[in-house]
Design a protein around this motif. Structure first.
Motif, PDB file in Angstrom:
ATOM      1  N   SER A  86      14.324  -5.220  -5.210  1.00 10.16           N
ATOM      2  CA  SER A  86      13.022  -4.970  -5.848  1.00 10.16           C
ATOM      3  C   SER A  86      12.388  -6.267  -6.321  1.00 10.16           C
ATOM      4  O   SER A  86      11.165  -6.439  -6.237  1.00 10.16           O
ATOM      5  CB  SER A  86      13.196  -3.996  -7.020  1.00 10.16           C
TER       6      SER A  86
ATOM      7  N   HIS B 217       8.590  -7.571  -5.483  1.00 12.46           N
ATOM      8  CA  HIS B 217       7.579  -7.500  -6.547  1.00 12.46           C
ATOM      9  C   HIS B 217       7.405  -8.773  -7.376  1.00 12.46           C
ATOM     10  O   HIS B 217       6.414  -8.893  -8.099  1.00 12.46           O
ATOM     11  CB  HIS B 217       7.914  -6.338  -7.493  1.00 12.46           C
TER      12      HIS B 217
ATOM     13  N   LEU C  73       6.979  -9.819 -15.724  1.00  7.73           N
ATOM     14  CA  LEU C  73       7.899  -8.828 -15.162  1.00  7.73           C
ATOM     15  C   LEU C  73       9.120  -8.684 -16.052  1.00  7.73           C
ATOM     16  O   LEU C  73       9.651  -9.671 -16.563  1.00  7.73           O
ATOM     17  CB  LEU C  73       8.312  -9.238 -13.745  1.00  7.73           C
TER      18      LEU C  73
ATOM     19  N   LYS D  29       4.907  -5.717 -14.409  1.00  9.78           N
ATOM     20  CA  LYS D  29       5.783  -4.688 -13.843  1.00  9.78           C
ATOM     21  C   LYS D  29       7.136  -4.655 -14.553  1.00  9.78           C
ATOM     22  O   LYS D  29       7.593  -5.660 -15.091  1.00  9.78           O
ATOM     23  CB  LYS D  29       6.004  -4.937 -12.351  1.00  9.78           C
TER      24      LYS D  29
ATOM     25  N   ILE E 277      11.092  -3.358 -13.627  1.00  8.08           N
ATOM     26  CA  ILE E 277      12.061  -2.864 -12.650  1.00  8.08           C
ATOM     27  C   ILE E 277      13.261  -2.345 -13.435  1.00  8.08           C
ATOM     28  O   ILE E 277      13.895  -3.102 -14.181  1.00  8.08           O
ATOM     29  CB  ILE E 277      12.505  -3.985 -11.684  1.00  8.08           C
TER      30      ILE E 277
ATOM     31  N   PHE F 236       2.887   3.616 -18.320  1.00  9.70           N
ATOM     32  CA  PHE F 236       3.090   2.976 -17.019  1.00  9.70           C
ATOM     33  C   PHE F 236       2.633   3.879 -15.872  1.00  9.70           C
ATOM     34  O   PHE F 236       2.564   5.103 -16.006  1.00  9.70           O
ATOM     35  CB  PHE F 236       4.575   2.657 -16.809  1.00  9.70           C
TER      36      PHE F 236
ATOM     37  N   THR G   1       5.271   2.810  -9.564  1.00 12.06           N
ATOM     38  CA  THR G   1       4.891   2.089  -8.355  1.00 12.06           C
ATOM     39  C   THR G   1       5.816   2.392  -7.189  1.00 12.06           C
ATOM     40  O   THR G   1       5.385   2.497  -6.041  1.00 12.06           O
ATOM     41  CB  THR G   1       4.907   0.563  -8.622  1.00 12.06           C
TER      42      THR G   1
ATOM     43  N   VAL H  59      10.350   1.256 -10.220  1.00 11.81           N
ATOM     44  CA  VAL H  59       9.427   0.151 -10.513  1.00 11.81           C
ATOM     45  C   VAL H  59       8.142   0.755 -11.044  1.00 11.81           C
ATOM     46  O   VAL H  59       7.601   1.688 -10.442  1.00 11.81           O
ATOM     47  CB  VAL H  59       9.150  -0.682  -9.255  1.00 11.81           C
ATOM     48  N   ALA H  60       7.676   0.249 -12.184  1.00  7.28           N
ATOM     49  CA  ALA H  60       6.460   0.773 -12.794  1.00  7.28           C
ATOM     50  C   ALA H  60       5.543  -0.378 -13.170  1.00  7.28           C
ATOM     51  O   ALA H  60       6.000  -1.500 -13.442  1.00  7.28           O
ATOM     52  CB  ALA H  60       6.791   1.612 -14.032  1.00  7.28           C
ATOM     53  N   THR H  61       4.220  -0.100 -13.203  1.00  2.91           N
ATOM     54  CA  THR H  61       3.220  -1.124 -13.471  1.00  2.91           C
ATOM     55  C   THR H  61       2.384  -0.763 -14.697  1.00  2.91           C
ATOM     56  O   THR H  61       2.013   0.397 -14.885  1.00  2.91           O
ATOM     57  CB  THR H  61       2.277  -1.281 -12.261  1.00  2.91           C
ATOM     58  N   LYS H  62       2.111  -1.765 -15.522  1.00  2.00           N
ATOM     59  CA  LYS H  62       1.205  -1.591 -16.655  1.00  2.00           C
ATOM     60  C   LYS H  62      -0.237  -1.764 -16.165  1.00  2.00           C
ATOM     61  O   LYS H  62      -0.556  -2.799 -15.558  1.00  2.00           O
ATOM     62  CB  LYS H  62       1.502  -2.616 -17.750  1.00  2.00           C
TER      63      LYS H  62
END
Length: 313
Positions: A168, A172, A244, A270, A272, A293, A296, A308-311
């Motif tokens: 990951s 990313h 990250l 992001k 992870i 979040f 992703t 995996v997530a994104t702000k």
């Protein structure tokens, strides 16, 4: 010197926390005998460079083996290990048979017994992890080698949760970005991040033994100019906002830190997360979504997954 081998018959879900318990008890390394390894269908590009013997593996469950010196504190250490493993039930972690056996080996047998399990492993497109005593040279252009001393490490970097995190990170992590590694253990994820081009990595762990182990591995891989290792509780007392966050820890701990992670990250940053067994997939995803979040990516390996997530920006 004589050594005692402590062998614990448990489950895949309990491998990471039980390994941590054994290291806290003074074990210098942990051997994981998982019968699923015998039947794992590796992709051509990710494979282990050695053969496995079925005789070394249980019919079901997982065996964890560690080695402690024979002294007057051995009995007390074994009882503390048993008690700590039983406490995992509080976190709804399946500990399986939880059969603990102790046997005596001499120093020469101990060294041979655990070292034979650690060989170079290609874990992603660009990264190969190798123990320090193995001679290994890159076999393809752009291959990055991480050397670990499993005698001091919390894991050798080949557990599915660690592999998922490294893969990951490859997808990313943009070069020049800043990273926080929560629960760094051996420091393998921080080292990977540095080799993948991170400008600054903050490697955090609450365990003093892990911190010392990570510092040694960071120096061994010559990334101390990028990676700073320090003792810290989760995301407390961060300096600045990272791009990250990577956290390969228990699902229950991930859930506790999702809101702090959201507030700590830069907009567009992001997280992870791994260390997540399949049965806890939804609870982790719900915690991340609740914190704000956007999910992703979800990737899986065996019974484990990474989220995996994104702000939002």
């Amino acid at each position: 010197m004589k050594w005692s081998e402590i062998c614990i018959h448990t489950t895949q879900e309990a491998v990471e926390p039980v390994s941590h318990i054994l290291h806290e008890a003074g074990a210098s390394g942990v051997v994981i005998e998982d019968p699923d390894d015998l039947h794992r269908d590796w992709e051509t590009k990710f494979g282990e460079i050695y053969d496995l013997s079925p005789d070394d593996y249980p019919d079901e469950g997982v065996l964890l083996k560690a080695y402690l010196p024979v002294n007057s504190f051995l009995g007390e250490a074994v009882e503390e290990v048993k008690e700590a493993i039983n406490q995992l039930l509080v976190y709804n972690i399946d500990i399986g048979h939880n059969q603990v056996t102790v046997s005596e080996v001499n120093e020469e047998e101990w060294a041979t017994a655990w070292k034979k399990y650690y060989k170079p492993v290609k874990v992603s497109d660009h990264i190969t992890i190798t123990p320090t005593w193995e001679e290994y040279e890159a076999v393809q252009e752009g291959e990055m080698i991480i050397e670990l001393d499993p005698g001091m490490a919390f894991g050798t970097g080949t557990h599915p949760t660690t592999v998922l995190c490294i893969q990951s990170l490859e997808r990313h992590l943009e070069k020049g970005k800043t990273v926080v590694d929560v629960g760094t253990g051996s420091g393998v994820l921080s080292i990977a991040a540095a080799k993948l081009g991170a400008s600054q990595v903050d490697a955090l762990d609450l365990d003093e033994v892990a911190v010392n182990s990570a510092k040694l591995n960071v120096k061994l891989n010559k990334v101390q100019d990028v990676v700073t290792v320090r003792e810290n509780n989760l995301l407390e007392n961060l300096d600045g906002s990272p791009d990250l966050i990577v956290a390969n820890i228990l699902a229950e701990v991930i859930i506790q830190m999702t809101e702090d992670a959201f507030h700590s990250l830069k907009p567009g940053g992001k997280i992870i997360t791994s260390g997540i067994i399949q049965t806890k997939r939804e609870m982790v995803k719900e915690a991340l979504l609740s914190a704000g979040f956007m999910i992703t990516e979800v990737v899986e390996m065996e019974d484990w997954l990474a989220v995996v997530a994104t702000k939002p920006e």
